[in-house]
Design an enzyme around this catalytic site. Structure first.
Site, PDB file in Angstrom:
ATOM      1  NE  ARG A 146      41.356  -4.287 -25.322  1.00  0.00           N
ATOM      2  CZ  ARG A 146      41.741  -5.280 -26.121  1.00  0.00           C
ATOM      3  NH1 ARG A 146      42.781  -6.038 -25.804  1.00  0.00           N
ATOM      4  NH2 ARG A 146      41.082  -5.546 -27.219  1.00  0.00           N
ATOM      5  CE  LYS A 267      32.211  -0.377 -27.758  1.00  0.00           C
ATOM      6  NZ  LYS A 267      33.386  -1.187 -27.390  1.00  0.00           N
ATOM      7  CD  GLU A 271      35.470  -1.789 -30.745  1.00  0.00           C
ATOM      8  OE1 GLU A 271      35.344  -1.941 -29.521  1.00  0.00           O
ATOM      9  OE2 GLU A 271      36.567  -1.586 -31.304  1.00  0.00           O
ATOM     10  CG  ASP A 350      41.029   2.163 -30.120  1.00  0.00           C
ATOM     11  OD1 ASP A 350      40.814   2.849 -29.120  1.00  0.00           O
ATOM     12  OD2 ASP A 350      40.780   0.948 -30.184  1.00  0.00           O
ATOM     13  CD  GLU A 378      43.162  -1.435 -26.130  1.00  0.00           C
ATOM     14  OE1 GLU A 378      42.443  -0.540 -25.635  1.00  0.00           O
ATOM     15  OE2 GLU A 378      42.784  -2.187 -27.046  1.00  0.00           O
TER      16      GLU A 378
HETATM   17  O1  GCW Z   1      40.193  -0.193 -28.635  1.00  0.00           O
HETATM   18  C1  GCW Z   1      39.062  -0.797 -28.285  1.00  0.00           C
HETATM   19  C2  GCW Z   1      39.439  -1.781 -27.251  1.00  0.00           C
HETATM   20  C3  GCW Z   1      38.205  -2.418 -26.720  1.00  0.00           C
HETATM   21  C4  GCW Z   1      37.307  -1.316 -26.153  1.00  0.00           C
HETATM   22  C5  GCW Z   1      37.001  -0.324 -27.258  1.00  0.00           C
HETATM   23  C6  GCW Z   1      36.182   0.878 -26.782  1.00  0.00           C
HETATM   24  C7  GCW Z   1      35.803  -1.405 -24.311  1.00  0.00           C
HETATM   25  O2  GCW Z   1      40.322  -2.722 -27.803  1.00  0.00           O
HETATM   26  O3  GCW Z   1      38.585  -3.320 -25.736  1.00  0.00           O
HETATM   27  O4  GCW Z   1      36.124  -1.821 -25.606  1.00  0.00           O
HETATM   28  O5  GCW Z   1      38.198   0.179 -27.751  1.00  0.00           O
HETATM   29  O6  GCW Z   1      36.748   1.907 -26.531  1.00  0.00           O
HETATM   30  O7  GCW Z   1      34.973   0.750 -26.680  1.00  0.00           O
END
Ligand code: GCW
Length: 663
Positions: A146, A267, A271, A350, A378
């Site tokens: 991003r 994290k 995801e 987000d 982003e």
């Molecule tokens: O919105 C998402 C982004 C990812 C990002 C994730 C996060 C770093 O599209 O690219 O990963 O958030 O905040 O962990």
């Protein structure tokens, strides 16, 4: 060129404003002469004053001056804060520690740069939050997740880089009061896993020491499954004694080499990243395991709350991604150890251009909290479209959560006023890269600057911050200040108008997240739906829908729950609304969508016209870069306008009252 590459610290020539007389002699009293922060502060003063006013300064120690600047240690001043006062030719800057002294010096340079007189000056500032942090999503191969400003300047081809730009970066960062930086992406994959091994520790130490000289703590993002990936036990179970032993040894090794490291950002279970859930453990189990080990070294574990199901079925109306952070973290409130800070995104989804405030902030009553916002654009235009984000961050800070009888705003929570805690903070995913001007679009520099200033002083208004930045980075010319200020202040509303309406968010090109794709995520696994049909659109998050609105305290819960009292800018976030529903303006929802999209494009045209009049009044490179970006923004805005309007016309069958659409 310098003005283009040095941001707000270009120190180009300024009007004297009677300031020269203070600058010939500067005396430090009570500070350690050998300290690196002090040495850096002196260097900054010297280049700043020479550049702006062509004065050569004499620096002395422990001398009582008749006229000049005295920089005095005073333990009564708030930590990291400073007081500046001028009386009868003596300008006194007081601070209780070196960071405060450094920030005070940058404040003086700021005044000179803005051509403000130092005579009779009186300023006192103290930090709004203990941890004021930039998060970089830089990968070791040099790419930036991003990132819209070129490549990483921390990592090139899997090597850690420390050079003049790193130093310039520290100067910019310290000048706005940032005191912590995470240098690598929260998605820790491949070589980044090795940042905590001998392969990189020497170089990380060099960078940590450079940062320290500007009062900045360096943090690293950590791979929770590093045990497995670095040849330790074949598990990452936070309660497994072998895993714990491995981390004890690893963190011991890291701190032996880098005693001034700030700690780690994690994290986990997010995801696709590994985490404690894999082993049937809680988020608290994971965070506490690392926190207990790092505690003797004074380290902090920052644990992200971006944990949600990214394998959702779009047919499922019960599961609501917006609920996830709260549902996953609220149960363990109070279980997190003292040196754990939960880092919570400002909204429940987000980083959209408009979201409600995450109910987890303040929902937690016994846990350290850090607010995370995204300065990297982003979802707000990739630093092609101008979108000054500080007004949005102000709204977030001022939001009243009702989590306590008093001191219940987000600003209160992250300053430590609500819970009386010291491990709290304000973090931004930052927007820099190796582009010469740092931020791709020069106008995005206002966000790079502004986040730090706001985190340091939450009382500043978005206008004040923008004006400070324009004067220092562009010019003190009134016409430039007024016109750029207007562009910045209107930019977020404009962006919002031509993109997604009334808080629904998304509708972006999948993965890339620039440009419209109304159904791009509608039938996907990501949990980000608009649910538009031929009668209406929006997600029912009331007690009759997903129940998300009930995650707030009263009276917020009731306010969001009802369509009549829900703030209109969030209407589609909380409710499924008929196209024919009448808004407070008297317009129907569908007409509102049409009108705002036309207005958005017109506003971009007006901004461009205003910018065009500044040719010759701002630096040439800046003028060219911003003009190019505006051309792209206009094309983007038109695409959004026409795709959104046509889409909803086709869905609803209701024509624009003003008969503008021909598609
Ligand atoms: O919105 C998402 C982004 C990812 C990002 C994730 C996060 C770093 O599209 O690219 O990963 O958030 O905040 O962990």
């Amino acid at each position: 060129m310098k003005q283009w590459t040095q941001g707000w610290l270009s120190y180009s020539p300024k009007k004297d404003c009677g300031n020269n007389k203070f600058l010939k002699k500067i005396s430090f009293q009570g500070f350690d002469k050998e300290s690196v922060i002090l040495q850096n502060a002196i260097k900054e003063l010297e280049i700043g004053i020479a550049g702006m006013l062509s004065v050569k300064t004499e620096v002395t120690f422990e001398e009582q001056l008749e006229t000049g600047i005295q920089i005095v240690k005073n333990n009564e001043i708030h930590s990291e804060g400073y007081n500046i006062e001028e009386k009868e030719g003596i300008l006194t800057l007081q601070a209780s520690d070196e960071r405060g002294m450094l920030y005070g010096i940058y404040a003086l340079l700021r005044q000179i740069s803005m051509e403000k007189s130092l005579t009779d000056i009186k300023i006192a500032e103290q930090p709004g939050s203990p941890f004021r942090m930039y998060n970089h999503w830089d990968n070791m191969d040099g790419s930036i997740e991003r990132g819209y400003s070129g490549k990483s300047f921390f990592f090139v081809k899997e090597e850690v880089v420390v050079n003049e730009r790193t130093r310039d970066y520290c100067r910019l960062v310290a000048s706005v009061g940032i005191n912590a930086v995470v240098i690598n992406n929260v998605n820790v994959v491949g070589p980044a896993t090795y940042l905590i091994t001998d392969r990189y520790l020497e170089k990380v130490k060099e960078m940590t020491d450079l940062f320290s000289g500007f009062g900045i703590k360096l943090f690293l993002s950590l791979n929770f499954a590093a045990t497995i990936e670095l040849g330790g036990p074949n598990s990452a179970d936070p309660l497994d004694p072998e895993v714990i032993k491995w981390w004890e040894q690893k963190i011991g090794e890291v701190y032996a080499k880098i005693p001034n490291l700030g700690g780690f950002l994690v994290k986990a279970d997010s995801e696709g990243r590994p985490g404690p859930f894999t082993y049937g453990r809680t988020q608290a189990d994971g965070a506490n395991m690392l926190a207990d080990i790092i505690k003797p070294y004074g380290g902090i574990i920052i644990w992200r709350c971006f944990v949600y199901n990214c394998q959702q079925d779009w047919r499922d109306y019960k599961t609501d991604r917006a609920r996830a952070a709260y549902d996953n973290f609220i149960k363990m409130d109070g279980d997190y150890h003292d040196n754990v800070i939960l880092q919570i995104k400002n909204g429940p989804m987000d980083f959209q251009v408009r979201e409600p405030i995450s109910p987890l902030l303040g929902g937690l009553k016994k846990t350290n909290q850090m607010l995370e916002v995204q300065v990297a654009q982003e979802y707000t235009g990739h630093q092609i479209d101008v979108c000054y984000l500080i007004p949005m961050f102000k709204e977030i800070l001022e939001f009243k959560t009702y989590c306590a009888k008093e001191h219940d705003t987000i600003a209160d929570i992250i300053s430590g006023r609500t819970l009386g805690n010291i491990n709290t903070g304000f973090a931004a995913v930052i927007n820099t890269g190796n582009d010469k001007n740092w931020t791709g679009n020069d106008l995005a520099g206002a966000n790079f600057y502004g986040f730090g200033r706001l985190a340091y002083n939450m009382k500043l208004t978005a206008e004040e911050i923008a004006e400070e930045w324009i004067r220092q980075a562009f010019s003190n010319d009134t016409e430039v200040v007024e016109k750029v200020l207007k562009i910045l202040m209107e930019s977020r509303a404009t962006y919002e108008k031509y993109t997604t309406p009334l808080g629904i968010g998304w509708m972006v090109t999948p993965h890339v997240h620039y440009g419209p794709s109304i159904d791009g995520y509608e039938y996907s696994r990501w949990g980000t739906y608009h649910r538009a049909d031929h009668l209406g659109m929006g997600v029912d998050r009331s007690d009759k829908g997903t129940g998300y609105a009930q995650q707030y305290y009263e009276p917020n819960a009731a306010m969001y729950n009802s369509m009549e009292t829900c703030p209109e800018e969030l209407l589609l976030f909380f409710h499924h609304v008929p196209y024919t529903y009448t808004l407070k303006s008297g317009k129907t929802l569908i007409q509102h969508i049409y009108d705002t999209h036309f207005e958005g494009v017109e506003e971009v045209e007006a901004m461009m016209a205003s910018w065009a009049t500044l040719k010759g009044r701002v630096n040439e490179e800046i003028f060219t870069v911003v003009t190019e970006r505006f051309n792209k923004q206009l094309a983007n805005a038109k695409e959004w306008r026409d795709q959104v309007n046509t889409y909803f016309y086709r869905k609803s069958g209701i024509a624009d009252e003003k008969e503008r659409m021909i598609y």
